[in-house]
Write a protein that holds these residues in place. Structure first.
Motif: not given
Length: 68
Positions: A9-14, A16-25, A29-35, A53-56
């Motif tokens: 779930m966590y990409d160790p290359r980045y 910062v992660c964004m946890h998106v939640y909700g049934t509509l979208i 877990m998007d770990c694609i951010f550098t800041s 990201n705890p696995y960065y």
């Protein structure tokens, strides 16, 4: 008997992660951010939160040079 492997779930290359939640979208877990600011800008207007990201893995260290 073996257990099924779970996806990473966590990409160790980045860092910062964004946890998106909700049934509509969908929850993900998007770990694609550098800041953190970059993540917060992307999370504006959607049900999401940014977290470090705890696995960065961090940047690789440059090779050490020894004095002779």
């Amino acid at each position: 008997m073996t257990r099924p492997a779970s996806a990473q779930m966590y990409d160790p290359r980045y860092p910062v992660c964004m946890h998106v939640y909700g049934t509509l979208i969908g929850e993900r877990m998007d770990c694609i951010f550098t800041s953190f600011n970059q993540c917060q800008a992307s999370a504006t207007g959607i049900p999401a939160t940014c977290l470090f990201n705890p696995y960065y893995a961090g940047r690789p260290l440059p090779p050490r040079r020894f004095a002779r």
